[in-house]
Write a protein that holds these residues in place. Structure first.
Motif, PDB file in Angstrom:
ATOM      1  N   GLY A  75     -18.926  48.206  57.978  1.00 32.84           N
ATOM      2  CA  GLY A  75     -18.238  48.455  59.236  1.00 32.84           C
ATOM      3  C   GLY A  75     -19.130  48.299  60.459  1.00 32.84           C
ATOM      4  N   MET A  76     -20.231  47.562  60.290  1.00 30.86           N
ATOM      5  CA  MET A  76     -21.109  47.272  61.421  1.00 30.86           C
ATOM      6  C   MET A  76     -20.639  45.966  62.064  1.00 30.86           C
ATOM      7  N   ILE A  77     -20.507  45.972  63.372  1.00 29.20           N
ATOM      8  CA  ILE A  77     -19.934  44.840  64.094  1.00 29.20           C
ATOM      9  C   ILE A  77     -20.894  43.648  64.094  1.00 29.20           C
ATOM     10  N   SER A  78     -20.371  42.495  63.664  1.00 25.32           N
ATOM     11  CA  SER A  78     -21.177  41.274  63.614  1.00 25.32           C
ATOM     12  C   SER A  78     -20.636  40.178  64.543  1.00 25.32           C
ATOM     13  N   PHE A  79     -19.434  40.357  65.064  1.00 21.07           N
ATOM     14  CA  PHE A  79     -18.862  39.408  66.029  1.00 21.07           C
ATOM     15  C   PHE A  79     -18.014  40.200  67.012  1.00 21.07           C
ATOM     16  N   TRP A  80     -18.129  39.861  68.300  1.00 22.54           N
ATOM     17  CA  TRP A  80     -17.438  40.592  69.375  1.00 22.54           C
ATOM     18  C   TRP A  80     -17.151  39.569  70.465  1.00 22.54           C
ATOM     19  N   ASN A  81     -15.888  39.204  70.632  1.00 19.67           N
ATOM     20  CA  ASN A  81     -15.567  38.124  71.563  1.00 19.67           C
ATOM     21  C   ASN A  81     -15.324  38.641  72.988  1.00 19.67           C
ATOM     22  N   ILE A 117     -10.123  29.838  70.577  1.00 19.51           N
ATOM     23  CA  ILE A 117      -9.519  31.132  70.225  1.00 19.51           C
ATOM     24  C   ILE A 117     -10.587  32.220  70.198  1.00 19.51           C
ATOM     25  N   LEU A 118     -11.692  31.951  69.534  1.00 22.42           N
ATOM     26  CA  LEU A 118     -12.756  32.954  69.432  1.00 22.42           C
ATOM     27  C   LEU A 118     -13.374  33.270  70.792  1.00 22.42           C
ATOM     28  N   GLY A 119     -13.384  32.310  71.697  1.00 28.64           N
ATOM     29  CA  GLY A 119     -13.973  32.518  73.011  1.00 28.64           C
ATOM     30  C   GLY A 119     -13.007  33.038  74.049  1.00 28.64           C
ATOM     31  N   SER A 120     -11.765  33.243  73.659  1.00 24.09           N
ATOM     32  CA  SER A 120     -10.736  33.698  74.594  1.00 24.09           C
ATOM     33  C   SER A 120     -10.910  35.166  74.956  1.00 24.09           C
ATOM     34  N   SER A 121     -10.443  35.517  76.141  1.00 25.67           N
ATOM     35  CA  SER A 121     -10.470  36.926  76.532  1.00 25.67           C
ATOM     36  C   SER A 121      -9.085  37.561  76.447  1.00 25.67           C
ATOM     37  N   ALA A 122      -8.097  36.842  75.906  1.00 23.23           N
ATOM     38  CA  ALA A 122      -6.742  37.388  75.802  1.00 23.23           C
ATOM     39  C   ALA A 122      -6.667  38.546  74.805  1.00 23.23           C
ATOM     40  N   ASP A 123      -7.164  38.342  73.601  1.00 24.32           N
ATOM     41  CA  ASP A 123      -7.148  39.360  72.555  1.00 24.32           C
ATOM     42  C   ASP A 123      -8.576  39.628  72.097  1.00 24.32           C
ATOM     43  N   ALA A 124      -8.792  40.837  71.612  1.00 21.77           N
ATOM     44  CA  ALA A 124     -10.096  41.168  71.043  1.00 21.77           C
ATOM     45  C   ALA A 124     -10.161  40.588  69.634  1.00 21.77           C
ATOM     46  N   ILE A 125     -11.247  39.919  69.342  1.00 26.74           N
ATOM     47  CA  ILE A 125     -11.497  39.436  67.989  1.00 26.74           C
ATOM     48  C   ILE A 125     -12.875  39.955  67.612  1.00 26.74           C
TER      49      ILE A 125
END
Length: 165
Positions: A31-37, A16-24
């Motif tokens: 509010g600093m981004i720590s995960f971007w799939n 799920i985390l590695g999918s490109s279907a939805d942004a996670i």
């Protein structure tokens, strides 16, 4: 059996985390981004390296930032959000090339070992085409309604009969 379930859950989570279907994406309290799939890369256009450690401002239209951060602070202080239990938040967002898109998303609060909010995670879906289609259909309906009203008024004027009574 429990071991099999844990193995499946681990594999499912990675898929799920590695999918490109939805942004996670996930952020810290500021509010600093720590995960971007890969889905976030596909939808927003920013590479993982560009997004990591950047502010959410990279995807928030400037005119909405004050409102966003006000809501953010409220959630961080209270631990309460309407969008963590299945309700979808629909908002405009920005892509790397400056285009505005429409996204729907849910929020998941993240907690540290002391049970304090450490940030948020979100699952986002690009609904721009659906939003644009709804807007087009609403305009078309308004135009038809306007034409129908004009036709009724023309009929009433020509015949002296009010078709709505």
């Amino acid at each position: 059996m429990r071991r099999d379930r844990q193995h499946v859950a681990t594999g499912l989570g990675a898929a799920i985390l590695g999918s490109s279907a939805d942004a996670i994406l996930a952020t810290d309290r500021q509010g600093m981004i720590s995960f971007w799939n890969p889905g976030a890369v596909r939808i927003f256009g920013f590479s993982e390296n560009e997004a990591l450690d950047a502010s959410l401002d990279i995807i928030i239209p400037e005119r909405l930032r004050a409102r966003h951060w006000h809501g953010w602070e409220h959630v961080m202080l209270t631990g309460k959000t309407h969008y963590g239990s299945g309700d979808l938040l629909s908002v405009p967002a920005l892509t790397k090339d400056g285009r505005q898109i429409s996204v729907e998303f849910t929020i998941i609060l993240l907690y540290d070992a002391d049970h304090q909010i450490s940030g948020m995670a979100s699952i986002l879906r690009d609904v721009t085409s659906r939003f644009d289609e709804m807007r087009r259909l609403k305009r078309q309906l308004a135009d038809l309604s306007e034409k129908a009203s004009a036709s009724c008024a023309e009929f009433a004027s020509a015949t002296g009969v009010n078709p709505t009574s």
